[in-house]
Scaffold this motif. Structure first.
Motif, PDB file in Angstrom:
ATOM      1  N   SER A 162       0.861  -1.182   0.000  1.00 32.60           N
ATOM      2  CA  SER A 162       0.000   0.000   0.000  1.00 32.60           C
ATOM      3  C   SER A 162       0.899   1.234   0.000  1.00 32.60           C
TER       4      SER A 162
ATOM      5  N   ASN B 215       0.505   5.836   0.589  1.00 30.88           N
ATOM      6  CA  ASN B 215      -0.272   7.037   0.863  1.00 30.88           C
ATOM      7  C   ASN B 215       0.282   8.177   0.015  1.00 30.88           C
TER       8      ASN B 215
ATOM      9  N   GLN C 238      -9.183   6.375  -3.285  1.00 31.67           N
ATOM     10  CA  GLN C 238      -8.453   5.110  -3.137  1.00 31.67           C
ATOM     11  C   GLN C 238      -8.396   4.404  -4.487  1.00 31.67           C
TER      12      GLN C 238
ATOM     13  N   SER D  23      -7.455   0.656  -6.181  1.00 27.07           N
ATOM     14  CA  SER D  23      -7.197  -0.765  -5.969  1.00 27.07           C
ATOM     15  C   SER D  23      -6.481  -1.289  -7.205  1.00 27.07           C
TER      16      SER D  23
ATOM     17  N   THR E 201      -2.737  -1.100  -2.899  1.00 24.09           N
ATOM     18  CA  THR E 201      -3.777  -0.125  -2.555  1.00 24.09           C
ATOM     19  C   THR E 201      -3.121   1.229  -2.367  1.00 24.09           C
TER      20      THR E 201
ATOM     21  N   HIS F 122      -3.812   5.149  -1.311  1.00 21.31           N
ATOM     22  CA  HIS F 122      -4.737   6.085  -0.670  1.00 21.31           C
ATOM     23  C   HIS F 122      -4.346   7.503  -1.055  1.00 21.31           C
TER      24      HIS F 122
END
Length: 1680
Positions: free
Chosen positions: A448, A450, A523, A525, A544, A546
């Motif tokens: 993931s 950010n 977000q 995916s 993922t 964000h």
């Protein structure tokens, strides 16, 4: 159990005896020093002791049961030493009751040493146990040795063997049948390491049994039992007891018993007061300490040391004992091994037709336990094998079968085991091997990231793995060995690559376009694809992303502060940091730049925790100053930091430390009250230390404050039989440093020695009686020769005498040793003497030295005579047994010889002396008895008629000495009986004669002349059948003038000869074939003459060639200095009697004529002498006329050199002069921040006495709180905290005391201001007494800091530092006083800010070259929600305002009652007495009988009321009309900037707007609560007029009170209608500030002016922003 075990071992040792027939042989290097360990015999000195006299052979047993050297190994006299040790109740099962050690002292060229640490190992049943690796057991310097081996020494070691396994580990194996049924045994062996160059020993403790956990517990109990026995020796039971106990982590039973002897528990009570760092212990009624339910000890993951404080009360509340137990947790092998391979699951591949033993995977595992040994195993797979040591998984067959198709997976179950664990510890795993190729395997199951919506194109953001940790994408490529590489792509769908993200070269996320939250989804995916370039295979993993709002975090405080105790434990919380809420879901992580603290991230908050132990007394560095840690906390990913200051509060955790000496010496003439010694202890915490004795003393007392020990009685009253006293001093702190912690006590044993005021020399009881000392030759080494004794008139230790001996010959061999036994010196031989080979006299000097200060000594010198024993048999000088001779001696006689005719001369010589050397002869084999032998001379003569004798007769001759046990030897001779006549050469009277020769015979002197009746053709000396004209002492010749004789001359001097000399002389007659010879033996007795001069036996100093004596100064006349001894080598008593005299008429010393005693003639004062040595020339003579040629009179020492010997006498110093100082005072400087123990300076006292006498001077500094001194060196050091003493001089009385005299001097120590300490707050402020939504005219509270560097008043500056922008709008601080004021009412929410205080150069520091320092405190305000008649207390509870304290509120005796409920009008009410009414009882109630109130038809009162109302309305109308008219008149003259009436208060309100407008988020700019109250305009204000009304907004009127909305609407209209006005939402200069401001107007618009013309052109120079303003004002001036 131990006794049963030993009985079982006795059965096993039936052939070797149970008393310890096993002998342990060890080697010790000559380089070993005193105290080095040789072996081990038990767990303590109570376990074992030496047997017999072995404890005097240079060994000792330490408290831990080690056999150690009591002296340096080089001083051992023997190379092999037996040591017999007795053991009793040994903690080791295999240790015999009597164990013998053989210690070999070897040359240090072969490195031999013993390791101090003990090896510990556990053996479970028959499993081997590891003791270490070869590398770890190889001693330093042994790395290059190629050959290394190990073996065991010790009882029963034959049942064990040492093996080096394939992993290069050292294992111990036990015979399977040995100790099969025992559950627990503790064995002690010596593990021997040997290499080509080294021998190294280890003591190895081996725990053997079926339950190792039980064995370890028992082992601990054994150790504790020994500790208990040690502690029971002490007779003093202190109130505070410290214990050190160790337990293994897997102990779940009783950890220990707090009592030394649990059987003595008679109604005691037990309580655990504290347990740190975890309260996991409990104690029962018997004193047994166990773990609480659910608690466990864990060495690997928990705490390793615990401190437990236990209070024990005796029965009926008697004595209380507090124990401090330091419990150490020992590691046991209890952790399971773990696999460390990544990634997971474990995957691999195998190629078709791969060769056998192809490695497909390598397992890796770890075990935190020390000594673990890991092995890998395969659980039944037939396709693959696992190498148990390396973890390699290899193919076990060729993969080319029918079922071996690509894509087939083979699952292998493997496990790793710790075989060194007492119970097998195993961890299982699976490895999946695929036939053929496999796509890459990711190291994380998902990723993931950010991303902020202010990102730049191609900006890189960190990837997070499935655990939330920063981790670039990484994968394992299974085709890497074939050249395969991995590429990464980001996909938004199965077949579509993302156009917004990809993977950067460093494995993180790269953003390809600019993203905006609201336009782009919050977000994404996605998934990451890893593709192998060789096979084309790929693998996907979820990604993922964000998208976060561009929120720039801000800390709630710019400075976080907290005060904590230094006793805070590791991982304890200190404070919490966080950012101001962003109304979103984003949580930030934090980090700190500190090695002492760390931050735990939890739900967007950062919890600052302790990383390492805090220490208030720690040294200052860049991060720790003034007992505070300063560091920064940072929001990860943002350049946002906040300062964190953690103030450390002192805890009384430091015990006092003694800095003074533990021993002192005083004289027996000391007066009562005199200082004996000064004890000094320093407490790092800064506590005040008090002193006391443990136990009482009637002789000595100690000052509680200073630690000065004085004597309570005069020294003359001290017991004469005691020369020292031992006391224990306790130093206790008072805890005044701090509020927390407990008092600490430290003890130190001290010894006070009592010495005599006058130091006497030891005197030998009767030195001259030792002159006749002797020893038999051939006596073994260690034979006692004699015992000497010296006495000393001093008492106690001063009078103790030790002995040393000097007995060196020319070869520097030490002939004798001396041992002190019962106060006397027992002299023993150090060699085996052989008198016959001894060339020198044995001179011995014994030195007796006392223990005085300084020590004095005397000498006694004598000679030891070696007495002959009959240890030599007579030796024949010729014959068949003599080397060099060809055969038997042969004699010839004629058959008609007469009886007594000489047949043959034969001689034997005995090198012994006296009767032992006298030889007698006999015939032991005399066939026919034809011959006889003369018993004294050895002459064989005819015994009877030889007519019938055979032609050759063989005789056996026996030569015997006259010793008590005769020695003898034999030889065979032949006598030829000739039928013809045989003529004898030697005259009968001169054959084999015994003669005398003087010992003063000189070389060439004629000794003897022998004349013959016939001509002789030669004469020779025979030695071992070899002829010559000269031997060592004789020479022979036939004079040419007379060939019928020979002359025997001396070939050397006979001074050193003794006893007898034998010479064999052969004379010849005839020539050629007619030549004949005949031998005769001359025996010479050596006659003593006075030819030897006396020789001093006293030892000389070879460097000066003088005998050395000494005497103390100030001794009385006649004091003995020493005894001279001269030896005369003559044996005749007339010749060897020696007398003594001084050469000159010496005025300082005399010598006794007969005894040689040197004594004083005057009393010496060493300090008045030019030198401390005096020479005395002494003559020793024998008193008989000399026999030495050319010498007249008696023989003297050094004949020919004036016959004297120089004796150098040293005048030794005594303490008869006081110490003094070179200066009248001393001055040193020290910085105020100097740490304890820092050196300040050194002062040495001077003394006229010798350095050896004054070196025992003790130094002290009185009752100084800040400084101490090393008693022996005079080094002054810092002993207390100097802060607060800057710019002052501290006076210290420095004293030097030499035990008899003392001197003092003032020492001034200037404390320099070299350090500026920070100001100090008492703590953080938590204010709860402020009410929300309320104005306060006075200060709310005051923050107060103290500057420790100055007195009061101190100039400190206070400032508010905030993170919340609302703070400066509602709070103000007085920078001088720290008072905090409220600028606006507070809402019902918390307000948090920091207050910084800064010290200043005007704050009392005279010299300000130091930087100012800041300190911080945190203020937290939680306003209380109270109504208008309530106030909040310190607990934030609303209480009624006490209006009733104003006694004037209620009149006429009314009673005030508080009423602060909601809706109350005044917050109080008055209870009026009868006759009064109204709210304040001010109205008088009049009661009348008027008919107005009683007549229902009378309405007069109503008419009056209506009239009054009408008049009131009229007045109001008039006032309103007047105001309206006045307002209209004033509006005509008003300009844009004028507001000269009370209704208009217009000034700017400066806001922090951006140039493009405030925007919706600028909520602070629209907080209009501050403009609600207009300020009355000042009269007479002149304001520049506007240019025109059309060029500016219409600001000629402001709102009246309560019409704010109308005012805003008017201003909006002006802005929209006037083109020259800027947009209203960017107008920075608002003119309406509100009403009722306490500060008054700050507006420049309302500033007074002179009304004259002003030039505003200078504003043009300020830049474009001020150009318009200049033009505006100039235009207004023109309009006037």
């Amino acid at each position: 159990m131990a006794a049963i075990m030993r009985l079982a071992l006795c059965v096993l040792m039936v052939f070797s005896d149970c008393v310890g027939s096993n002998i342990i042989e060890l080697s010790v290097s000559k380089a070993a020093k005193k105290g080095d360990m040789v072996a081990k015999c038990g767990c303590s000195d109570l376990d074992c002791s030496f047997s017999g006299a072995f404890d005097s052979q240079g060994f000792d047993i330490s408290k831990s049961g080690n056999i150690i050297l009591a002296k340096d190994a080089v001083s051992f006299e023997q190379e092999t030493l037996p040591v017999l040790v007795k053991t009793k109740d040994s903690c080791y099962t295999n240790m015999a009751a009597e164990q013998k050690f053989i210690i070999h002292i070897v040359d240090s060229s072969n490195s031999v040493s013993m390791s101090s640490p003990i090896l510990h190992s556990s053996m479970l049943n028959d499993f081997p146990t590891l003791v270490g690796t070869v590398e770890s057991l190889t001693p330093p310097g042994g790395e290059t040795d190629q050959y290394k081996s190990f073996h065991l020494l010790g009882p029963l070691s034959e049942h064990f063997k040492v093996k080096i396994n394939s992993a290069n580990e050292v294992e111990i194996l036990k015979e399977p049948s040995f100790l099969k049924s025992e559950t627990f045994s503790t064995f002690l062996f010596i593990l021997v390491f040997k290499s080509e160059r080294q021998t190294y020993y280890y003591n190895a403790e081996l725990f053997i049994g079926s339950d190792i956990e039980d064995s370890e517990d028992r082992y601990i109990s054994v150790q504790e039992s020994h500790d208990v026995m040690k502690r029971q020796i002490s007779t003093v039971v202190p109130r505070n007891v410290a214990k050190n106990i160790s337990v293994y982590e897997n102990n779940t039973g009783v950890l220990f018993n707090i009592l030394d002897n649990p059987s003595q528990n008679n109604g005691m009570s037990f309580e655990i007061l504290e347990a740190l760092p975890e309260d996991i212990f409990q104690i029962d009624a018997d004193g047994n300490v166990t773990l609480k339910d659910g608690a466990r000890l864990d060495y690997d993951k928990g705490h390793r040391v615990y401190t437990i404080r236990i209070e024990v009360k005796s029965e009926l509340g008697g004595q209380v004992t507090r124990y401090t137990v330091h419990l150490k947790v020992l590691d046991s092998n209890d952790e399971f091994p773990v696999f460390v391979n990544e990634p997971r699951p474990f995957l691999s591949t195998v190629r078709s037709n791969a060769p056998l033993r192809t490695t497909v995977y390598i397992l890796s595992a770890s075990d935190p336990d020390p000594g673990s040994s890991l092995r890998f195993y395969n659980n039944g797979s037939l396709d693959f094998d696992v190498d148990e040591k390396t973890g390699k998984i290899m193919t076990a067959r060729i993969f080319n079968g029918v079922n071996d198709t690509d894509g087939t997976d083979y699952v292998i179950t493997v496990y790793v085991s710790d075989i060194a664990a007492p119970v097998l510890q195993t961890t299982e795993a699976t490895v999946t091997v695929r036939m053929g190729r496999r796509g890459p395997q990711f190291f994380s199951s998902s990723y993931s990231a950010n991303v902020r919506d202010d990102n730049e194109i191609n900006q890189i953001f960190l990837l997070l793995d499935s655990n939330g940790d920063n981790s670039p994408v990484q994968s394992l490529n299974f085709q890497a060995d074939s050249g395969g590489t991995t590429t990464y792509s980001v996909y938004s769908s199965t077949s579509t690559t993302s156009n917004k993200f990809d993977i950067s070269p460093d494995g993180n996320l790269r953003v390809l376009s600019k993203l905006l939250l609201g336009v782009d989804p919050p977000q994404y995916s996605l998934y990451i694809q890893a593709q192998d370039s060789f096979s084309g295979l790929s693998t996907n993993v979820d990604l993922t992303v964000h998208l976060l709002k561009n929120y720039k975090p801000m800390f709630t405080l710019p400075v976080y502060t907290q005060t904590v105790l230094e006793s805070l434990k590791v991982n304890d919380s200190v404070l919490t940091v966080e950012t101001i809420g962003n109304n979103g879901t984003q949580n930030f992580n934090y980090s700190v730049d500190s090695s002492v603290f760390w931050v735990e991230n939890s739900n967007g908050k950062g919890i600052i925790r302790v990383r390492s132990q805090l220490d208030y007394e720690a040294a200052s560095d860049a991060y720790y100053q003034d007992h505070s840690y300063t560091f920064h906390v940072t929001v990860d990913g943002y350049n946002i930091t906040s300062l964190v200051v953690v103030y450390i509060q002192n805890v009384n955790d430091e015990a006092p430390t003694f800095t003074s000496s533990s021993e002192s010496t005083i004289q027996d003439t000391i007066d009562s009250g005199r200082t004996v010694m000064n004890v000094k202890a320093i407490d790092k915490d800064g506590d005040k230390v008090t002193y006391r004795f443990l136990g009482s003393s009637s002789i000595f007392s100690i000052d509680q404050t200073s630690g000065k020990i004085t004597i309570s009685i005069p020294g003359s009253q001290l017991p004469v039989n005691q020369d020292s006293y031992e006391l224990i001093v306790a130093a206790q702190d008072d805890g005044s440093c701090c509020e927390h912690g407990t008092a600490h006590t430290t003890t130190q044993p001290i010894k006070i020695n009592i010495v005599d005021s006058k130091n006497f020399k030891p005197q030998f009881v009767d030195c001259r009686s030792y002159y006749n000392a002797s020893i038999l030759e051939e006596e073994p080494r260690g034979t006692v020769v004699l015992t000497v004794s010296a006495t000393d008139r001093n008492k106690g230790e001063n009078g103790v005498v030790d002995y040393t001996i000097l007995s060196f010959r020319d070869d520097l061999r030490q002939d004798f040793t001396i041992e002190k036994i019962n106060g006397s010196g027992v002299i023993k031989s150090n060699v085996k003497f052989d008198r016959e080979t001894l060339k020198d006299i044995l001179k011995v000097t014994v030195i007796a030295t006392d223990h005085g200060q300084p020590p004095l000594s005397s000498e006694c010198s004598f000679i030891v005579d070696v007495i002959d024993i009959n240890d030599n048999a007579p030796v024949f000088l010729s014959g068949e047994n003599v080397q060099g001779c060809q055969g038997r001696d042969e004699g010839r006689v004629s058959r008609d010889s007469s009886i007594s005719d000489v047949a043959l001369n034969i001689r034997a010589f005995d090198i012994d002396s006296g009767e032992n050397a006298e030889v007698v002869y006999s015939l032991v084999d005399n066939p026919g008895n034809y011959f006889n032998i003369m018993t004294k001379t050895g002459m064989i003569i005819v015994n009877q008629n030889l007519s019938d004798a055979p032609e050759r007769v063989s005789l056996q001759v026996l030569a015997s000495d006259k010793g008590e046990i005769p020695q003898n030897s034999t030889t065979f001779v032949d006598i030829v009986v000739s039928n013809s006549s045989v003529t004898k050469i030697w005259p009968s009277g001169k054959n084999n004669p015994d003669q005398i020769i003087d010992d003063n015979t000189r070389t060439d002197a004629l000794i003897n002349t022998v004349s013959f009746g016939t001509t002789i053709t030669g004469a020779r000396l025979i030695v071992k059948c070899q002829s010559s004209e000269m031997t060592d002492k004789f020479k022979i010749s036939v004079p040419a003038s007379d060939n019928r004789k020979f002359e025997l001359h001396a070939a050397g001097d006979f001074d050193d000869e003794k006893d007898t000399k034998v010479v064999q002389i052969r004379v010849y007659t005839g020539q050629g074939n007619d030549q004949k010879y005949e031998d005769s033996y001359f025996l010479f007795q050596i006659n003593d003459t006075n030819n030897k001069a006396p020789i001093f036996v006293n030892r000389e100093n070879p460097s000066i060639g003088k005998i050395e004596f000494s005497v103390q100064e100030e001794q009385a006349v006649g004091e003995e200095v020493g005894i001279l001894l001269a030896h005369d080598g003559d044996s005749n008593p007339l010749f060897n009697k020696v007398s003594y005299r001084t050469r000159f008429n010496d005025t300082n010393f005399k010598v006794d004529e007969s005894s040689g005693v040197v004594s004083t003639l005057i009393e010496f004062d060493r300090e008045n002498l030019t030198t401390d040595t005096v020479d005395l020339q002494v003559i020793a003579e024998d008193g008989y006329p000399s026999s030495i040629p050319g010498q007249t009179g008696p023989n003297t020492v050094n004949n020919g050199l004036k016959g004297s010997k120089v004796v150098q006498i040293t005048i030794e110093d005594i303490n008869d002069n006081p110490p003094y100082f070179a200066n009248s005072f001393y001055f040193f400087t020290v910085p105020e921040n100097a740490p304890v123990y820092q050196h300040v300076g050194t002062i040495k006292a001077l003394d006229k006495d010798d350095e050896k006498t004054s070196k025992y001077t003790k130094y002290s500094v009185g009752e100084s709180r800040y400084f101490g001194v090393n008693e022996n060196t005079g080094d002054i050091f810092v002993a207390g905290i100097l802060f607060g003493q800057a710019n002052t001089n501290i006076t210290v009385m420095f004293t030097a005391d030499d035990g008899k005299y003392s001197a003092s001097v003032n020492v001034y120590i200037g404390v320099q201001k070299t350090y500026n300490r920070r100001p100090e707050f008492s703590g953080n402020y938590d204010i709860k007494s402020i009410v929300a939504n309320r104005n306060y005219n006075e200060s709310l509270f005051q923050v107060k800091a103290n500057d420790p560097d100055c007195g009061n008043p101190c100039h400190l500056t206070y400032d508010i530092i905030w993170g919340d922008p609302v703070i400066p709008r509602v709070f103000r601080i007085d920078q001088s006083t720290g008072e905090v004021f409220l600028l606006a009412p507070l809402e019902s929410r918390p307000y948090v800010f920091s207050v910084k205080v800064t010290d200043s150069s005007s704050g009392g520091r005279k010299k300000r070259s130091l930087a100012a320092k800041d300190a911080y405190t945190t203020v937290t305000i939680n306003p209380a929600a109270c109504n208008a008649h309530q106030e909040a207390n310190a607990a934030a509870t609303c209480e009624c305002i006490d209006y009733c304290k104003d006694t004037a509120l209620c009149h006429n005796g009314g009673t005030c009652q508080l009423n602060c409920t909601d809706g109350s009008e005044r917050g109080y009410s008055c209870q009026c007495p009868s006759g009064y009414s109204d709210w304040d009882c001010s109205e008088v109630v009049v009661v009348t009988s008027s008919s107005i109130t009683n007549n229902e038809d009378d309405n007069t009162w109503l008419i009056v009321l209506l009239v009054c109302l009408a008049a009131l309305i009229a007045v109001v109308i008039l006032i309103v009309a007047f105001l309206v008219m006045r307002r209209k008149r004033m509006d005509k003259d008003k300009s844009m900037f004028a507001y000269d009436n009370d209704d208009y208060d217009i000034r700017e309100d400066v806001m922090d707007y951006d140039e493009d407008g405030a925007g919706e988020d600028d909520y602070a700019g629209y907080d209009i609560s501050v403009i609600r109250k207009p300020v009355n305009a000042r009269e007479g204000t002149i304001i520049p007029k506007s240019r025109t009304t059309s060029d500016k907004p219409n600001t000629s009127s402001g709102p009246s009170t309560g019409h704010l909305g109308d005012f805003i609407n008017e201003r909006l209209g002006d802005a929209e209608g006037e083109s020259g006005a800027p947009p209203y939402d960017t107008l920075h200069e608002f003119m309406y500030e509100g009403e009722g401001s306490l500060a008054g107007s700050l507006s420049s618009i309302n500033t007074s002016s002179s009304g004259g013309s002003q030039d505003y052109e200078y504003l043009q120079e300020w830049g474009p922003k001020f150009a318009k303003l200049a033009d505006m004002y100039n235009t207004y001036e023109d309009s006037d």
